[in-house]
Design an enzyme around this catalytic site. Structure first.
Site, PDB file in Angstrom:
ATOM      1  N   GLU A  12     -23.013  17.108  -1.257  1.00  0.00           N
ATOM      2  CA  GLU A  12     -23.229  17.156   0.193  1.00  0.00           C
ATOM      3  C   GLU A  12     -24.214  16.067   0.640  1.00  0.00           C
ATOM      4  O   GLU A  12     -24.028  15.431   1.665  1.00  0.00           O
ATOM      5  CB  GLU A  12     -23.724  18.552   0.632  1.00  0.00           C
ATOM      6  CG  GLU A  12     -23.769  18.695   2.139  1.00  0.00           C
ATOM      7  CD  GLU A  12     -23.587  20.124   2.665  1.00  0.00           C
ATOM      8  OE1 GLU A  12     -23.132  20.996   1.899  1.00  0.00           O
ATOM      9  OE2 GLU A  12     -23.899  20.344   3.845  1.00  0.00           O
ATOM     10  N   ALA A  42     -21.115  28.170  11.809  1.00  0.00           N
ATOM     11  CA  ALA A  42     -21.952  29.205  12.436  1.00  0.00           C
ATOM     12  C   ALA A  42     -23.348  29.235  11.818  1.00  0.00           C
ATOM     13  O   ALA A  42     -24.208  29.992  12.240  1.00  0.00           O
ATOM     14  CB  ALA A  42     -21.298  30.573  12.289  1.00  0.00           C
ATOM     15  N   GLY A  43     -23.557  28.422  10.776  1.00  0.00           N
ATOM     16  CA  GLY A  43     -24.842  28.443  10.089  1.00  0.00           C
ATOM     17  C   GLY A  43     -24.860  29.406   8.924  1.00  0.00           C
ATOM     18  O   GLY A  43     -25.917  29.737   8.393  1.00  0.00           O
ATOM     19  N   LEU A  44     -23.680  29.864   8.500  1.00  0.00           N
ATOM     20  CA  LEU A  44     -23.625  30.769   7.352  1.00  0.00           C
ATOM     21  C   LEU A  44     -23.188  30.030   6.091  1.00  0.00           C
ATOM     22  O   LEU A  44     -22.856  30.630   5.082  1.00  0.00           O
ATOM     23  CB  LEU A  44     -22.690  31.953   7.647  1.00  0.00           C
ATOM     24  CG  LEU A  44     -23.079  32.762   8.899  1.00  0.00           C
ATOM     25  CD1 LEU A  44     -22.156  33.950   9.075  1.00  0.00           C
ATOM     26  CD2 LEU A  44     -24.535  33.229   8.830  1.00  0.00           C
ATOM     27  N   SER A  45     -23.191  28.720   6.190  1.00  0.00           N
ATOM     28  CA  SER A  45     -22.939  27.844   5.067  1.00  0.00           C
ATOM     29  C   SER A  45     -21.539  27.961   4.479  1.00  0.00           C
ATOM     30  O   SER A  45     -21.356  28.164   3.283  1.00  0.00           O
ATOM     31  CB  SER A  45     -23.992  28.048   3.975  1.00  0.00           C
ATOM     32  OG  SER A  45     -24.186  26.811   3.346  1.00  0.00           O
ATOM     33  N   SER A  46     -20.564  27.768   5.342  1.00  0.00           N
ATOM     34  CA  SER A  46     -19.190  27.653   4.852  1.00  0.00           C
ATOM     35  C   SER A  46     -19.070  26.407   3.975  1.00  0.00           C
ATOM     36  O   SER A  46     -18.238  26.358   3.074  1.00  0.00           O
ATOM     37  CB  SER A  46     -18.220  27.556   6.024  1.00  0.00           C
ATOM     38  OG  SER A  46     -18.386  26.352   6.745  1.00  0.00           O
ATOM     39  N   ASP A  52     -28.749  26.672   0.184  1.00  0.00           N
ATOM     40  CA  ASP A  52     -27.400  27.204   0.419  1.00  0.00           C
ATOM     41  C   ASP A  52     -26.594  27.296  -0.873  1.00  0.00           C
ATOM     42  O   ASP A  52     -25.960  28.303  -1.165  1.00  0.00           O
ATOM     43  CB  ASP A  52     -26.638  26.307   1.408  1.00  0.00           C
ATOM     44  CG  ASP A  52     -27.334  26.223   2.752  1.00  0.00           C
ATOM     45  OD1 ASP A  52     -28.359  26.903   2.942  1.00  0.00           O
ATOM     46  OD2 ASP A  52     -26.846  25.464   3.612  1.00  0.00           O
ATOM     47  N   THR A 109     -38.818  25.762   5.737  1.00  0.00           N
ATOM     48  CA  THR A 109     -39.779  25.654   4.640  1.00  0.00           C
ATOM     49  C   THR A 109     -39.179  24.899   3.454  1.00  0.00           C
ATOM     50  O   THR A 109     -39.918  24.369   2.625  1.00  0.00           O
ATOM     51  CB  THR A 109     -40.202  27.051   4.143  1.00  0.00           C
ATOM     52  OG1 THR A 109     -39.015  27.839   3.988  1.00  0.00           O
ATOM     53  CG2 THR A 109     -41.123  27.742   5.139  1.00  0.00           C
TER      54      THR A 109
END
Ligand code: ADP
Ligand code: MG
Length: 388
Positions: free
Chosen positions: A157, A120-124, A169, A34
């Site tokens: 980014e 992993a998609g946890l926004s390191s 994020d 979204t």
């Protein structure tokens, strides 16, 4: 991480007494795909975080070391260095954006240590950007509002690293609050803290340990399909500029004029925005069962209408829903692998973890990785001896 030991490790490589800044990773509870449709998201910050120890230098050089990767690199702030396709791009990117915003940095020694699982998609990546930005900002005694800090990290980014991510994020990494999820309007950047009491319910993140290559190209395709949908829907609703502008009822009236696939893509986004709004209401009314149900429906919409799930994610979600105490389960992040997020009654947390681990292994032969975290506080300076 123990503050003293971070400083000790810093001094193995660099002189001086560093200051230490942290920024958390995040998980999105609901509101998937979204953000680039100018809609709503509901992430929370995690206890998994990046820490950056920093001490200024006077020679306009930045020496940066990642403890995780056991690697150091040096770059100069004077030469307009381009990205190297290297992890240091995240730090070099925020350094560049700070300079472009008018902060003249003196140079710095930086030590990075992160507990956020990478990729992993946890926004390191956002955790690293935000913690690096705070660390570098401290070397000039500069200040930015939290939202400006998030925007600067996102710009690094987007423009330096070259990853076209939304604002979620970085935004949750700065604005996270303990025991709260964050309801964010990705168009206006207005936000509200929404209570999520960890004594009643736990958020359990399960990593499928797969990441299908399809992800990047399909992400770009979905973005295009949404834009195409908006263009077509404009003949019906001339004032809309994003899918966010349509209610599910308005969309239902015009859906028939869209090609079938575009119609399903748009339907996901329109209904997902609605599910976020309803989730916020449910949480405010302490109706966790309702929130869990909305998470379930989000997954179905991502699987059937948006088609960004995959076999492993679907298996993980189906298995989770059969475990007692699981109120809701869905894929989280872009899709095609990565993690699921599960809402589990506090009393069932241990049993849930062992059940999902063994059931997933039995079904797929893969070993899931599990992360547990209460909603945590956003980026800040870590002060020795001060428990915050
Ligand atoms: P995610 O943000 O989902 O973890 P990304 O691909 O966006 O995945 O970002 C991961 C990248 O961020 C890594 O490949 C690496 O370049 C960089 N990164 C994250 N944490 C660290 C760290 N502790 N040390 C060095 N680089 C890191
Ligand atoms: Mg990232």
């Amino acid at each position: 991480m123990e503050m003293k030991s971070v400083i000790k490790r810093f001094n193995r490589y660099f002189p001086g007494t560093p200051r230490v800044f942290m920024a958390p990773g995040r998980v999105n509870l609901i509101g998937e795909h979204t953000d680039y449709n100018e809609g709503f998201v509901l992430p929370m910050a995690l206890e998994y975080r990046a820490e950056v120890a920093v001490s200024p230098r006077a020679d306009r050089r930045v020496r940066v070391r990642s403890q995780n990767l056991d690697e150091s690199i040096t770059f100069s702030l004077n030469e307009n260095e381009r990205k190297r396709n290297h992890w240091s791009d995240y730090t070099a990117g925020v350094a560049r954006m700070l300079e472009l915003s008018g902060f003249r940095l003196p140079g710095a020694d930086l030590l990075i240590e992160s507990m956020v699982p990478v990729g992993a998609g946890l926004s390191s990546s956002a955790a690293l950007e935000v913690a690096s930005a705070l660390a570098l900002l401290s070397t000039v005694g500069g200040e930015l509002s939290l939202t400006d800090l998030a925007l600067l990290a996102q710009r690094a980014e987007n423009e330096f690293v070259g990853m076209n991510c939304g604002i979620m994020d970085q935004f949750i990494s700065v604005h996270g609050e303990r025991d709260h999820a964050l309801f964010l309007d990705c168009r206006s950047l207005e936000y509200q803290q929404v209570p999520l009491r960890s004594d009643q319910v736990s958020v359990i993140i399960c990593n499928t340990r797969v990441k299908h290559k399809l992800g990047v190209s399909e992400y770009n395709t979905r973005r295009k399909e949404c834009e195409e949908g908006v263009d077509l829907l404009k003949s019906y609703y001339p004032d809309i500029t994003a899918l966010r502008d349509l209610s599910p009822e308005e969309f239902a009236q015009s859906e028939g004029m869209l090609p079938e696939v575009i119609g399903r893509r748009c339907r996901h986004v329109v209904t997902e925005d609605q599910r976020v709004l309803e989730s916020v209401r449910a949480l405010r009314e302490d109706d966790l069962a309702r929130f869990g149900d909305l998470m379930n429906r989000s997954h179905e919409s991502l699987r059937d209408d948006y088609e960004v799930s995959c076999r492993e994610l679907d298996i993980m979600v189906d298995l989770a829903r059969k475990i007692p105490g699981c109120l809701g389960a869905r894929m989280t992040g872009g899709g095609f692998g990565g993690c699921t997020v599960n809402l589990v009654e506090a009393a069932s947390v241990d049993a849930f973890q062992s059940a999902i681990r063994s059931a997933y292994r039995e079904e797929t032969g893969l070993t899931a990785e599990i992360y547990l975290s209460a909603p945590a506080r956003g980026a800040h300076e870590v002060i020795p001896g001060l428990k915050l």
